[in-house]
Design a protein around this motif. Structure first.
Motif, mmCIF file in Angstrom:
data_model
loop_
_atom_site.group_PDB
_atom_site.id
_atom_site.type_symbol
_atom_site.label_atom_id
_atom_site.label_comp_id
_atom_site.label_asym_id
_atom_site.label_seq_id
_atom_site.Cartn_x
_atom_site.Cartn_y
_atom_site.Cartn_z
ATOM 1 N N ASP A 228 51.042 40.539 40.860
ATOM 2 C CA ASP A 228 51.775 41.811 40.843
ATOM 3 C C ASP A 228 51.046 42.657 39.889
ATOM 4 O OD1 ASP A 228 53.449 43.907 40.880
ATOM 5 O OD2 ASP A 228 55.302 42.867 40.349
ATOM 6 N N LEU A 229 50.698 43.964 40.185
ATOM 7 C CA LEU A 229 49.867 44.923 39.456
ATOM 8 C C LEU A 229 50.908 45.391 38.304
ATOM 9 C CD1 LEU A 229 48.330 47.344 42.198
ATOM 10 C CD2 LEU A 229 47.118 45.719 40.577
ATOM 11 N N HIS A 230 52.159 45.243 38.662
ATOM 12 C CA HIS A 230 53.179 45.889 37.352
ATOM 13 C C HIS A 230 53.463 44.705 36.506
ATOM 14 C CE1 HIS A 230 53.971 49.629 40.067
ATOM 15 N NE2 HIS A 230 54.228 48.420 41.072
ATOM 16 N N ALA A 231 53.028 43.529 36.766
ATOM 17 C CA ALA A 231 53.236 42.507 35.812
ATOM 18 C C ALA A 231 52.322 42.460 34.722
ATOM 19 C CB ALA A 231 53.312 41.002 36.727
ATOM 20 N N ALA A 232 51.067 42.927 35.250
ATOM 21 C CA ALA A 232 49.832 43.218 34.216
ATOM 22 C C ALA A 232 49.698 44.547 33.801
ATOM 23 C CB ALA A 232 48.506 42.827 34.944
ATOM 24 N N ALA A 233 50.185 45.497 33.913
ATOM 25 C CA ALA A 233 50.092 46.880 33.591
ATOM 26 C C ALA A 233 50.768 46.865 32.319
ATOM 27 C CB ALA A 233 50.520 48.122 34.474
ATOM 28 N N GLY A 234 50.339 47.404 30.920
ATOM 29 C CA GLY A 234 51.049 47.432 29.969
ATOM 30 C C GLY A 234 50.673 46.422 29.055
ATOM 31 N N LEU A 235 50.134 45.363 29.489
ATOM 32 C CA LEU A 235 49.561 44.104 28.550
ATOM 33 C C LEU A 235 48.320 44.293 28.191
ATOM 34 C CD1 LEU A 235 51.139 41.195 30.595
ATOM 35 C CD2 LEU A 235 52.227 42.430 28.640
ATOM 36 N N ALA A 236 47.904 43.503 27.008
ATOM 37 C CA ALA A 236 46.676 43.820 26.533
ATOM 38 C C ALA A 236 45.618 42.625 26.784
ATOM 39 C CB ALA A 236 46.747 43.995 25.168
ATOM 40 N N ALA A 237 44.265 42.900 26.809
ATOM 41 C CA ALA A 237 43.584 41.772 27.122
ATOM 42 C C ALA A 237 43.161 40.674 25.844
ATOM 43 C CB ALA A 237 42.180 42.304 27.427
ATOM 44 N N ARG A 238 43.520 39.597 26.117
ATOM 45 C CA ARG A 238 43.291 38.463 24.942
ATOM 46 C C ARG A 238 41.920 38.337 24.645
ATOM 47 N NH1 ARG A 238 47.199 35.267 23.351
ATOM 48 N NH2 ARG A 238 48.507 35.716 25.050
ATOM 49 N N HIS A 239 41.197 38.473 25.745
ATOM 50 C CA HIS A 239 39.606 38.346 25.698
ATOM 51 C C HIS A 239 38.884 39.444 26.690
ATOM 52 C CE1 HIS A 239 39.777 36.055 29.330
ATOM 53 N NE2 HIS A 239 40.774 35.357 28.722
ATOM 54 N N GLN A 240 37.767 39.685 26.796
ATOM 55 C CA GLN A 240 37.011 40.548 27.506
ATOM 56 C C GLN A 240 37.042 40.131 29.052
ATOM 57 O OE1 GLN A 240 32.779 40.858 27.666
ATOM 58 N NE2 GLN A 240 32.746 42.917 27.425
ATOM 59 N N LEU A 241 37.476 41.130 29.749
ATOM 60 C CA LEU A 241 37.965 40.959 31.173
ATOM 61 C C LEU A 241 36.649 41.261 32.029
ATOM 62 C CD1 LEU A 241 41.569 41.677 31.159
ATOM 63 C CD2 LEU A 241 40.535 39.367 30.805
ATOM 64 N N HIS A 242 36.381 40.936 33.056
ATOM 65 C CA HIS A 242 35.360 41.488 33.995
ATOM 66 C C HIS A 242 35.948 41.587 35.385
ATOM 67 C CE1 HIS A 242 32.290 40.427 31.004
ATOM 68 N NE2 HIS A 242 32.986 39.056 30.656
ATOM 69 N N PRO A 243 35.214 42.435 36.268
ATOM 70 C CA PRO A 243 35.784 42.994 37.556
ATOM 71 C C PRO A 243 35.404 41.756 38.415
ATOM 72 C CG PRO A 243 34.424 44.619 36.825
ATOM 73 C CD PRO A 243 34.276 43.583 35.808
ATOM 74 N N GLY A 244 36.387 41.523 39.528
ATOM 75 C CA GLY A 244 36.274 40.364 40.266
ATOM 76 C C GLY A 244 36.884 38.759 39.738
ATOM 77 N N GLN A 245 37.187 39.132 38.338
ATOM 78 C CA GLN A 245 37.907 37.682 37.661
ATOM 79 C C GLN A 245 39.254 37.947 38.074
ATOM 80 O OE1 GLN A 245 37.074 37.767 33.441
ATOM 81 N NE2 GLN A 245 39.231 36.954 33.104
ATOM 82 N N PRO A 246 39.912 36.989 38.651
ATOM 83 C CA PRO A 246 41.357 37.069 38.829
ATOM 84 C C PRO A 246 42.095 36.839 37.440
ATOM 85 C CG PRO A 246 40.524 34.882 39.772
ATOM 86 C CD PRO A 246 39.536 35.730 39.298
#
Length: 345
Positions: A228-246
């Motif tokens: 769910d997009l809404h479940a992730a929006a507003g949270l912060a990255a715990r480490h670097q994130l990359h496109p295509g990575q679920p």
């Protein structure tokens, strides 16, 4: 020279009955068409020439293959028509005529969707829209007759749940063209789920916005992902994130609203008492996190809960009261009893 797959259709046809009727000669002048679309295997004079009269149905060329086109030089067209006594053709200044063979195209995407539909609800797989099909080799578009309708019919289908491999054979009985084309396909098919990912690199601690996120399909067997997009929006990255990575829950955290070494307000709360002190954060923390803060004046470090931007609340432990039993009293001896004398040496 002819620049296509169109070939001259040599026919020994009697000219009797094909000569233009004198009355028809009074009609509009025959004129060449620049672009022609045919549905059958034969190109006729009437396909190439407007106002061709009685010779309109005379075949002169074979049509290109289904779904393809070919160009014929104008002089070649006029030469092929001349034996049939159609004269005075207005070529309209054209140098060639383009002939297209109409068809119904069955694309690789349509074939993939048909395989997924055939597997839907079988072999432990779910809905067709969540089944991802990959072929062993490139699948070319199938071209069938333009008037053929209906979907591909499954003749045989085999699927191995352990390896996810499939082998399927189709047919389209109404199409004569498909009798000469291979309709067998092999590859892998797996059930997928919608997974949230980022559409550009995200640095550690960066807060995700809805515009940073996208949905991709990932194999269901890979494990739990954020869907769910809404479940992730507003949270912060715990480490670097990359496109295509679920994204998984472990990839995200609540955003820190207090950073290490920030000046903060310490709110000290006790029953019937509330004090405001100046402090310095010893850790970073999100809303609700417990962090260490230092009282700037006393230099004492205490634990508190982040209750807002730049605010840490310290709650005093409630006082504990312990009830104690009264000490036992020694009964006075009755007055009529003799008193023992004690001697102290």
């Amino acid at each position: 020279m002819m620049r296509s797959s169109i070939r001259y259709f040599a026919l020994a046809l009697p000219l009797a009955g094909l000569l233009a009727d004198p009355a028809a000669a009074q009609n509009a002048m025959p004129a060449l068409r620049a672009n022609v679309v045919v549905t059958g295997e034969i190109v006729r004079i009437g396909d190439l020439v407007e106002n061709s009269g009685p010779v309109a149905d005379v075949p002169i060329f074979r049509a290109p293959d289904l779904g393809t086109r070919g160009a014929v030089p104008t002089e070649r067209v006029v030469e092929a028509i001349r034996p049939h006594q159609l004269i005075g053709i207005d070529t309209r200044g054209l140098t060639e005529v383009v002939v297209t063979r109409a068809s119904r195209a069955i694309t690789a995407q349509e074939i993939s969707a048909r395989i997924a539909k055939a597997m839907e609800g079988q072999y432990g797989l779910g809905e067709a829209r969540n089944i991802s099909v990959e072929f062993d080799r490139d699948v070319r578009t199938l071209n069938v007759e333009a008037n053929i309708t209906g979907e591909l019919q499954v003749v045989s289908l085999n699927y191995n749940r352990r390896t996810a491999r499939f082998d399927v054979t189709f047919d389209l009985p109404a199409s004569a063209a498909l009798r000469w084309q291979s309709m067998r396909y092999a590859g892998t098919a797996v059930e997928t789920v919608d997974a949230v990912t980022v559409d550009h690199p995200i640095e550690h601690g960066e807060v995700l916005k809805a515009s940073d996120l996208a949905i991709i399909k990932r194999p269901k067997a890979e494990g739990a992902v954020i869907t769910d997009l809404h479940a992730a929006a507003g949270l912060a990255a715990r480490h670097q994130l990359h496109p295509g990575q679920p994204l998984h829950d472990a990839d995200l955290m609540k955003p820190a609203i207090v950073q290490r070494n920030d000046n903060v307000t310490i709110i000290y709360e006790a029953p019937g008492l509330s004090l405001t002190l100046r402090g310095q954060a010893q850790d970073s923390g999100a809303l609700g996190d417990t962090i260490s803060v230092q009282n700037v004046q006393s230099k004492r470090i205490v634990q508190g809960v982040v209750t807002g931007p730049g605010r840490v609340t310290v709650t005093a432990a409630p006082a504990r009261f312990v009830e104690t039993e009264p000490a036992p009293t020694t009964a006075s001896p009755p007055s009529d009893q003799p008193q023992r004398e004690h001697s102290v040496e």
